[in-house]
Enzyme design. Structure first.
Site, PDB file in Angstrom:
ATOM      1  N   ARG A   1     -27.460 -39.675  -4.058  1.00  0.00           N
ATOM      2  CA  ARG A   1     -28.284 -39.281  -2.899  1.00  0.00           C
ATOM      3  C   ARG A   1     -27.603 -39.703  -1.596  1.00  0.00           C
ATOM      4  NH1 ARG A   1     -34.104 -41.167  -3.364  1.00  0.00           N
ATOM      5  NH2 ARG A   1     -34.257 -39.920  -1.453  1.00  0.00           N
TER       6      ARG A   1
ATOM      7  N   GLN B   1     -41.155 -40.396   6.177  1.00  0.00           N
ATOM      8  CA  GLN B   1     -41.088 -40.908   4.807  1.00  0.00           C
ATOM      9  C   GLN B   1     -39.649 -40.792   4.298  1.00  0.00           C
ATOM     10  OE1 GLN B   1     -44.717 -39.345   2.369  1.00  0.00           O
ATOM     11  NE2 GLN B   1     -44.335 -37.871   4.009  1.00  0.00           N
TER      12      GLN B   1
ATOM     13  N   VAL C   1     -35.566 -41.232   3.985  1.00  0.00           N
ATOM     14  CA  VAL C   1     -34.680 -42.412   4.006  1.00  0.00           C
ATOM     15  C   VAL C   1     -33.251 -41.995   4.372  1.00  0.00           C
ATOM     16  CG1 VAL C   1     -36.097 -43.679   2.349  1.00  0.00           C
ATOM     17  CG2 VAL C   1     -34.299 -42.158   1.492  1.00  0.00           C
TER      18      VAL C   1
ATOM     19  N   HIS D   1     -40.865 -45.590   4.479  1.00  0.00           N
ATOM     20  CA  HIS D   1     -40.345 -45.777   3.109  1.00  0.00           C
ATOM     21  C   HIS D   1     -38.951 -46.386   3.114  1.00  0.00           C
ATOM     22  CE1 HIS D   1     -43.309 -42.648   1.268  1.00  0.00           C
ATOM     23  NE2 HIS D   1     -43.889 -43.765   1.607  1.00  0.00           N
TER      24      HIS D   1
ATOM     25  N   CYS E   1     -31.590 -58.052  -0.862  1.00  0.00           N
ATOM     26  CA  CYS E   1     -31.556 -58.854  -2.082  1.00  0.00           C
ATOM     27  C   CYS E   1     -32.930 -58.839  -2.747  1.00  0.00           C
ATOM     28  CB  CYS E   1     -31.162 -60.300  -1.751  1.00  0.00           C
ATOM     29  SG  CYS E   1     -31.032 -61.324  -3.221  1.00  0.00           S
TER      30      CYS E   1
ATOM     31  N   CYS F   1     -33.486 -63.279  -2.444  1.00  0.00           N
ATOM     32  CA  CYS F   1     -33.592 -64.019  -1.164  1.00  0.00           C
ATOM     33  C   CYS F   1     -33.773 -63.017  -0.019  1.00  0.00           C
ATOM     34  CB  CYS F   1     -32.330 -64.869  -0.966  1.00  0.00           C
ATOM     35  SG  CYS F   1     -30.893 -63.917  -0.519  1.00  0.00           S
TER      36      CYS F   1
ATOM     37  N   CYS G   1     -26.789 -65.277  -3.340  1.00  0.00           N
ATOM     38  CA  CYS G   1     -27.229 -65.744  -4.673  1.00  0.00           C
ATOM     39  C   CYS G   1     -26.659 -64.912  -5.819  1.00  0.00           C
ATOM     40  CB  CYS G   1     -28.749 -65.841  -4.753  1.00  0.00           C
ATOM     41  SG  CYS G   1     -29.592 -64.358  -4.284  1.00  0.00           S
TER      42      CYS G   1
ATOM     43  N   GLY H   1     -43.141 -30.803   6.673  1.00  0.00           N
ATOM     44  CA  GLY H   1     -42.275 -30.906   5.487  1.00  0.00           C
ATOM     45  C   GLY H   1     -42.666 -31.999   4.529  1.00  0.00           C
ATOM     46  N   THR H   2     -43.971 -32.231   4.386  1.00  0.00           N
ATOM     47  CA  THR H   2     -44.392 -33.214   3.378  1.00  0.00           C
ATOM     48  C   THR H   2     -45.447 -32.606   2.463  1.00  0.00           C
ATOM     49  OG1 THR H   2     -45.285 -35.427   2.979  1.00  0.00           O
ATOM     50  CG2 THR H   2     -46.146 -34.262   4.918  1.00  0.00           C
TER      51      THR H   2
HETATM   52  C1  BV8 Z   1     -48.265 -48.300  -3.193  1.00  0.00           C
HETATM   53  C2  BV8 Z   1     -38.630 -43.956  -2.665  1.00  0.00           C
HETATM   54  C3  BV8 Z   1     -49.519 -50.239  -3.764  1.00  0.00           C
HETATM   55  C4  BV8 Z   1     -37.724 -43.797  -1.511  1.00  0.00           C
HETATM   56  C5  BV8 Z   1     -40.778 -42.900  -2.780  1.00  0.00           C
HETATM   57  C6  BV8 Z   1     -52.867 -42.105  -7.876  1.00  0.00           C
HETATM   58  C7  BV8 Z   1     -53.458 -41.561  -6.741  1.00  0.00           C
HETATM   59  C8  BV8 Z   1     -53.011 -41.899  -5.463  1.00  0.00           C
HETATM   60  C9  BV8 Z   1     -51.949 -42.801  -5.307  1.00  0.00           C
HETATM   61  C10 BV8 Z   1     -51.370 -43.315  -6.432  1.00  0.00           C
HETATM   62  C11 BV8 Z   1     -51.803 -42.977  -7.711  1.00  0.00           C
HETATM   63  N1  BV8 Z   1     -51.027 -43.634  -8.603  1.00  0.00           N
HETATM   64  C12 BV8 Z   1     -50.110 -44.368  -7.924  1.00  0.00           C
HETATM   65  C13 BV8 Z   1     -50.335 -44.205  -6.615  1.00  0.00           C
HETATM   66  C14 BV8 Z   1     -49.630 -44.842  -5.521  1.00  0.00           C
HETATM   67  C15 BV8 Z   1     -48.318 -44.118  -5.244  1.00  0.00           C
HETATM   68  C16 BV8 Z   1     -48.529 -42.634  -5.022  1.00  0.00           C
HETATM   69  O1  BV8 Z   1     -48.938 -42.231  -3.949  1.00  0.00           O
HETATM   70  N2  BV8 Z   1     -48.257 -41.815  -6.050  1.00  0.00           N
HETATM   71  C17 BV8 Z   1     -48.499 -40.387  -5.907  1.00  0.00           C
HETATM   72  C18 BV8 Z   1     -47.215 -39.625  -6.249  1.00  0.00           C
HETATM   73  C19 BV8 Z   1     -49.628 -39.992  -6.818  1.00  0.00           C
HETATM   74  N3  BV8 Z   1     -47.826 -44.717  -4.032  1.00  0.00           N
HETATM   75  C20 BV8 Z   1     -47.105 -45.849  -4.114  1.00  0.00           C
HETATM   76  O2  BV8 Z   1     -46.769 -46.371  -5.143  1.00  0.00           O
HETATM   77  C21 BV8 Z   1     -46.765 -46.477  -2.768  1.00  0.00           C
HETATM   78  N4  BV8 Z   1     -47.051 -47.874  -2.870  1.00  0.00           N
HETATM   79  O3  BV8 Z   1     -49.230 -47.605  -3.303  1.00  0.00           O
HETATM   80  O4  BV8 Z   1     -48.265 -49.657  -3.412  1.00  0.00           O
HETATM   81  C22 BV8 Z   1     -49.487 -51.596  -3.203  1.00  0.00           C
HETATM   82  C23 BV8 Z   1     -50.238 -51.880  -2.072  1.00  0.00           C
HETATM   83  C24 BV8 Z   1     -50.216 -53.156  -1.581  1.00  0.00           C
HETATM   84  C25 BV8 Z   1     -49.450 -54.152  -2.191  1.00  0.00           C
HETATM   85  C26 BV8 Z   1     -48.668 -53.837  -3.320  1.00  0.00           C
HETATM   86  C27 BV8 Z   1     -48.677 -52.560  -3.829  1.00  0.00           C
HETATM   87  C28 BV8 Z   1     -45.263 -46.318  -2.462  1.00  0.00           C
HETATM   88  C29 BV8 Z   1     -44.960 -44.880  -2.148  1.00  0.00           C
HETATM   89  C30 BV8 Z   1     -43.473 -44.727  -1.804  1.00  0.00           C
HETATM   90  C31 BV8 Z   1     -42.743 -44.310  -3.026  1.00  0.00           C
HETATM   91  N5  BV8 Z   1     -41.336 -44.053  -2.707  1.00  0.00           N
HETATM   92  N6  BV8 Z   1     -39.446 -42.774  -2.753  1.00  0.00           N
HETATM   93  C32 BV8 Z   1     -36.721 -42.752  -1.891  1.00  0.00           C
HETATM   94  O5  BV8 Z   1     -35.973 -42.970  -2.853  1.00  0.00           O
HETATM   95  O6  BV8 Z   1     -36.696 -41.728  -1.189  1.00  0.00           O
HETATM   96  S1  BV8 Z   1     -41.711 -41.505  -2.942  1.00  0.00           S
HETATM   97  C33 BV8 Z   1     -41.001 -40.101  -2.304  1.00  0.00           C
HETATM   98  O7  BV8 Z   1     -42.133 -39.275  -1.943  1.00  0.00           O
HETATM   99  C34 BV8 Z   1     -40.217 -40.279  -1.028  1.00  0.00           C
HETATM  100  O8  BV8 Z   1     -40.412 -41.503  -0.383  1.00  0.00           O
HETATM  101  C35 BV8 Z   1     -40.788 -39.166  -0.162  1.00  0.00           C
HETATM  102  O9  BV8 Z   1     -40.569 -39.434   1.154  1.00  0.00           O
HETATM  103  C36 BV8 Z   1     -42.218 -39.231  -0.543  1.00  0.00           C
HETATM  104  C37 BV8 Z   1     -43.078 -38.069  -0.129  1.00  0.00           C
HETATM  105  O10 BV8 Z   1     -42.483 -36.878  -0.602  1.00  0.00           O
HETATM  106  P1  BV8 Z   1     -42.214 -35.737   0.501  1.00  0.00           P
HETATM  107  O11 BV8 Z   1     -41.372 -36.330   1.580  1.00  0.00           O
HETATM  108  O12 BV8 Z   1     -43.498 -35.129   0.902  1.00  0.00           O
HETATM  109  O13 BV8 Z   1     -41.301 -34.700  -0.305  1.00  0.00           O
HETATM  110  P2  BV8 Z   1     -41.777 -33.666  -1.409  1.00  0.00           P
HETATM  111  O14 BV8 Z   1     -40.558 -33.208  -2.140  1.00  0.00           O
HETATM  112  O15 BV8 Z   1     -42.927 -34.217  -2.173  1.00  0.00           O
HETATM  113  O16 BV8 Z   1     -42.345 -32.437  -0.554  1.00  0.00           O
HETATM  114  C38 BV8 Z   1     -41.468 -31.699   0.276  1.00  0.00           C
HETATM  115  C39 BV8 Z   1     -42.339 -30.753   1.074  1.00  0.00           C
HETATM  116  O17 BV8 Z   1     -41.525 -30.054   2.018  1.00  0.00           O
HETATM  117  C40 BV8 Z   1     -43.031 -29.694   0.230  1.00  0.00           C
HETATM  118  O18 BV8 Z   1     -44.388 -29.587   0.621  1.00  0.00           O
HETATM  119  C41 BV8 Z   1     -42.277 -28.399   0.583  1.00  0.00           C
HETATM  120  O19 BV8 Z   1     -43.126 -27.264   0.538  1.00  0.00           O
HETATM  121  C42 BV8 Z   1     -41.862 -28.683   1.995  1.00  0.00           C
HETATM  122  N7  BV8 Z   1     -40.675 -27.976   2.486  1.00  0.00           N
HETATM  123  C43 BV8 Z   1     -39.550 -27.664   1.795  1.00  0.00           C
HETATM  124  N8  BV8 Z   1     -38.646 -27.065   2.621  1.00  0.00           N
HETATM  125  C44 BV8 Z   1     -39.225 -27.011   3.846  1.00  0.00           C
HETATM  126  C45 BV8 Z   1     -40.513 -27.585   3.770  1.00  0.00           C
HETATM  127  N9  BV8 Z   1     -41.333 -27.683   4.825  1.00  0.00           N
HETATM  128  C46 BV8 Z   1     -40.888 -27.202   6.000  1.00  0.00           C
HETATM  129  N10 BV8 Z   1     -39.661 -26.643   6.164  1.00  0.00           N
HETATM  130  C47 BV8 Z   1     -38.812 -26.523   5.113  1.00  0.00           C
HETATM  131  N11 BV8 Z   1     -37.599 -25.963   5.293  1.00  0.00           N
HETATM  132 ZN    ZN Z   2     -29.849 -63.182  -2.421  1.00  0.00          ZN
END
Ligand code: BV8
Ligand code: ZN
Length: 225
Positions: free
Chosen positions: A51, A86, A88, A104, A112, A115, A135, A172-173
């Site tokens: 990526r 969202q 990165v 995100h 780390c 640490c 570490c 775009g989300t």
């Molecule tokens: C948390 C890592 C708790 C970084 C990512 C059940 C129900 C609700 C929530 C949950 C559930 N089970 C679990 C959860 C929580 C979970 C979650 O939401 N899951 C979902 C999937 C059900 N969330 C978490 O775990 C979050 N943390 O809740 O922690 C907590 C709280 C307190 C203390 C401790 C713990 C953490 C969420 C972050 C996860 N990390 N990635 C990386 O490697 O990139 S997720 C990943 O999805 C990316 O971060 C990304 O940014 C994010 C969102 O995706 P999108 O950006 O929207 O991209 P996607 O492909 O989905 O969509 C693209 C869109 O663009 C489409 O709509 C498409 O039509 C459109 N498009 C395409 N081309 C175009 C366009 N639009 C316009 N123009 C174009 N040209």
């Molecule tokens: Zn360390």
């Protein structure tokens, strides 16, 4: 302003949930969770190196540049503009956006797992599995994985901005990942005018005032004009 992977699609950066997207080829629980990383640091890094290679070859597109232009015009007029992403991939900052809140994290940074050590490494070549100079354990990408809390400061700033905005745009989300997707509700509760720009419908499409269907790289420059 909330952006997702779709705004970088026209720069050649793959999205997550569209057909052929990242989650089609990588098991989420293996590559985007702390447990997955602990079990196989080299395997997770291999996915992130791929990526990072795609991101280092990507350039900001007309959508990114339009948002940087919009911010300039709004702030020059004494208004407030907040860009919450969202993504990165660093493309908003590369396009000249100033106030970017990365809820995100960033793939140009590593940290780390034990640490406080963090380092900005950019998107160039780094060790297959970088290790902590303090570490010795593997460093991880400084991004938020599933089940992890978002950076508190970033989340506070993002939620605060959405709670007081007059106009909110989701660009775009897929509006599926929480708590970021919940920012749309905060803006609606704040009485903001809400807009969605997406090539396809999402769970937010029926919630916003103005759902605009089309690519961000075309629609955003029209909005700026
Ligand atoms: C948390 C890592 C708790 C970084 C990512 C059940 C129900 C609700 C929530 C949950 C559930 N089970 C679990 C959860 C929580 C979970 C979650 O939401 N899951 C979902 C999937 C059900 N969330 C978490 O775990 C979050 N943390 O809740 O922690 C907590 C709280 C307190 C203390 C401790 C713990 C953490 C969420 C972050 C996860 N990390 N990635 C990386 O490697 O990139 S997720 C990943 O999805 C990316 O971060 C990304 O940014 C994010 C969102 O995706 P999108 O950006 O929207 O991209 P996607 O492909 O989905 O969509 C693209 C869109 O663009 C489409 O709509 C498409 O039509 C459109 N498009 C395409 N081309 C175009 C366009 N639009 C316009 N123009 C174009 N040209
Ligand atoms: Zn360390």
């Amino acid at each position: 302003m909330l952006t997702g992977a779709g705004i970088s699609a026209e720069s050649g950066v793959p999205t997550f949930r569209e057909p052929g997207g990242l989650w089609d080829s990588a098991p989420v629980d293996k590559v985007a969770t702390a447990e997955g990383f602990a079990a196989d640091p080299p395997g997770v890094w291999q996915w992130y190196h791929e990526r990072r290679r795609e991101m280092s070859a990507a350039r900001p597109n007309a959508g990114h540049t339009a948002l940087a232009e919009l911010e300039q015009r709004i702030t020059a007029g004494g208004g407030e503009f907040t860009l919450i992403t969202q993504n990165v991939d660093g493309l908003h900052v590369a396009a000249g956006s100033q106030s970017v809140i990365r809820v995100h994290g960033s793939l140009a940074d590593v940290r780390c797992t034990r640490c406080e050590f963090r380092r900005h490494v950019g998107m160039g070549q780094i060790d297959d599995v970088p290790t902590c100079p303090q570490c010795g354990v593997p460093l991880r990408p400084d991004v938020v994985w599933f089940g992890e809390a978002l950076p508190a400061e970033a989340w506070q700033a993002a939620a605060g901005a959405c709670g007081r905005c007059d106009v909110f745009m989701a660009v775009g989300t897929s509006a599926l990942v929480h708590p970021a997707a919940g920012l749309i509700d905060l803006a609606i509760d704040a009485g903001a005018k809400t807009v969605e720009i997406n090539v396809a419908p999402t769970p937010a499409s029926h919630m916003v005032d103005i759902p605009l269907r089309g690519p961000a790289g075309e629609i955003l420059p029209q909005i700026v004009q």
